[in-house]
Design a protein around this motif. Structure first.
Motif, short mmCIF file in Angstrom:
data_model
loop_
_atom_site.label_atom_id
_atom_site.label_comp_id
_atom_site.label_asym_id
_atom_site.label_seq_id
_atom_site.Cartn_x
_atom_site.Cartn_y
_atom_site.Cartn_z
N ARG A 93 3.04 6.59 -1.60
CA ARG A 93 2.28 7.45 -0.68
C ARG A 93 3.14 8.48 0.05
O ARG A 93 2.65 9.18 0.92
CB ARG A 93 1.52 6.59 0.35
CG ARG A 93 0.23 6.04 -0.21
CD ARG A 93 -0.75 5.71 0.90
NE ARG A 93 -2.02 5.28 0.32
CZ ARG A 93 -3.00 4.75 1.02
NH1 ARG A 93 -2.86 4.57 2.31
NH2 ARG A 93 -4.12 4.39 0.44
N TRP A 131 -6.06 8.85 6.93
CA TRP A 131 -5.24 9.07 5.75
C TRP A 131 -5.59 10.42 5.12
O TRP A 131 -6.77 10.74 4.94
CB TRP A 131 -5.47 7.93 4.75
CG TRP A 131 -4.71 8.08 3.47
CD1 TRP A 131 -3.38 8.41 3.34
CD2 TRP A 131 -5.23 7.96 2.14
NE1 TRP A 131 -3.04 8.46 2.02
CE2 TRP A 131 -4.15 8.19 1.24
CE3 TRP A 131 -6.48 7.65 1.61
CZ2 TRP A 131 -4.30 8.14 -0.14
CZ3 TRP A 131 -6.63 7.59 0.24
CH2 TRP A 131 -5.55 7.83 -0.62
N THR A 167 0.81 -1.23 0.00
CA THR A 167 0.00 0.00 0.00
C THR A 167 0.84 1.27 0.00
O THR A 167 0.51 2.26 -0.66
CB THR A 167 -0.90 0.01 1.27
OG1 THR A 167 -1.55 -1.24 1.37
CG2 THR A 167 -1.92 1.14 1.22
N GLY A 187 -5.54 11.52 2.26
CA GLY A 187 -6.29 11.43 1.00
C GLY A 187 -7.79 11.62 1.20
O GLY A 187 -8.52 11.92 0.25
#
Ligand SMILES: [Zn+2]
Length: 430
Positions: free
Chosen positions: A205, A356, A201, A358
């Motif tokens: 990021r 997160w 993941t 995002g």
């Protein structure tokens, strides 16, 4: 055995893995996608009113024969690694006779979600899997191992058939409150692994501001000691490690931790797993009642809990009076504007944004700024960072490493000597 990743070779979310021999077929994880074909956020509204054949045709449900309730069953069992929707969210479509193995913690959290959240996951046959005990399903034997992840009671699976051994990492990390599990796995890894199917993941990021939950706790203490108005805590109520960090910070900063009925319920039903999970009647914890939560709980066999939570109820007037002494769990949903309205004076309010980044929308940030509410991001990922992934792959030293749950599968090439990047639906023989 054959490995088929129906979804997840090049995306995060919607994981669905099939393992099969001539006689047996099992599925590991069956999640809702997080992105659509255009790589935009997947809108669960597209599921509404559609039949299973329609959803399969649209490429939303994985094309797995004999998995769904409108078909003749040919899948022997399903194994769910943990209670995040991108790993279990499509269980509501499966054939009701297929046993669905999961941890006790996952099963309880799915139950809690069904009570309080709009998306219901019901109609499947849950079987609790014990850790470190082999389960036999046809040609396969499966052993569950507890891992450190933001999802509570998350599992990895060691799956054997004949002499072949596959390890499915699920989602995991090495920097949470259960990081000892990661250390244990590195120091005493499963041997002779032919194939490691591992998540990635975190590739793409960026760097993490906070290393671990201890870091987060320290930063929260610092912030809470200097507050002049209420502080809101935006976090998933199912991120148990984070709730523990917030509670510990509240104790150190002489702050009241205001949780809602939904959060109080989750902590209550998971209380038997650990003595360290803060409960509604613990020091510095109070419960704010929202009608929607109370109404939802009142319809269930757990309704007596409402009377218990009521002993620690906090009313809006008390919150107003003690505003600079409060950390209140809330999220960017319809309850937030209601709270702001009842509290008045928004200047110097703060939000600890503990999810997160995002998920943080520009419009929301702008609105907060206009009201004088500051947003401070205090978060660490639920997933392993690059160096931990590398260490994990080195410790297990599989014959083949297969990336899953990642947007950057090519990053795996730097982790191990033999990486096989699959395409969705490709059959890979182990
Ligand atoms: Zn997860």
């Amino acid at each position: 055995m054959n490995l088929i990743i129906h979804r997840g070779t090049k995306e995060i979310g919607g994981s669905c893995v099939e393992l099969k021999t001539a006689k047996t077929r099992i599925i590991v994880d069956l999640g809702i996608p997080l992105v659509d074909i255009k790589k935009e956020r997947f809108n669960t509204k597209v599921l509404e009113g559609k039949t299973i054949p329609q959803l399969k045709k649209l490429g939303i449900l994985p094309q797995v024969k004999g998995l769904y309730r409108n078909e003749k069953r040919s899948i022997d069992a399903i194994f769910i690694s943990h209670c995040h929707l991108d790993h279990y969210g499509f269980l509501r479509y499966v054939h009701p006779d297929i046993p669905v193995y999961m941890s006790q913690g996952s099963s309880r959290l799915i139950e809690a979600s069904n009570i309080f959240l709009p998306q219901k996951t019901t109609g499947f046959k849950a079987v609790i899997i014990e850790k470190r005990k082999k389960v036999k399903v046809g040609d396969f034997s499966i052993t569950a191992c507890l891992v450190d992840h933001s999802g509570f009671d998350a599992l990895a699976f060691l799956i054997q058939s004949g002499k072949k051994r596959l390890f499915y990492s699920g989602d995991f990390r090495g920097h949470g409150r259960k990081s000892a599990l990661f250390e244990r796995m590195i120091n005493n890894p499963p041997r002779d692994i032919d194939c490691l199917v591992m998540e990635g993941t975190m590739f793409g990021r960026g760097k993490q501001k906070f290393k671990n939950e201890t870091d987060i706790e320290k930063k929260m203490v610092k912030m809470l000691r200097n507050k002049k108005n209420i502080t809101f805590f935006f976090s998933s109520s199912q991120n148990i490690d984070r709730l523990v960090s917030a509670y510990r910070a509240c104790l150190q900063a002489d702050t009241i931790f205001v949780i809602d009925v939904y959060t109080a319920f989750i902590l209550h039903i998971l209380g038997s797993f650990s003595k360290h999970l803060p409960q509604y009647n613990w020091k510095n914890v109070r419960v704010k009642f929202f009608k929607s939560h109370v109404d939802s709980l009142a319809k269930t066999e757990h309704k007596d809990l409402i009377y218990k939570f009521n002993t620690e109820k906090i009313e809006i007037e008390e919150i107003k009076q003690k505003r600079e002494k409060i950390l209140m769990i809330l999220r960017d949903n319809s309850l937030f504007p209601i709270m702001l309205k009842s509290l008045g004076k928004t200047v110097e309010m703060a939000i600890i944004y503990s999810m997160w980044e995002g998920y943080l929308k520009d419009e929301f940030v702008r609105n907060c700024k206009e009201k004088g509410i500051s947003i401070i991001q205090i978060h660490t990922a639920g997933h392993a960072i690059g160096k931990d992934l590398k260490q994990f792959a080195a410790a297990l030293n599989p014959k083949t490493l297969v990336p899953i749950h990642t947007f950057e599968p090519q990053e795996f090439l730097g982790l191990h000597k033999n990486v096989k990047i699959l395409r969705d639906k490709e059959v890979f023989e182990i």
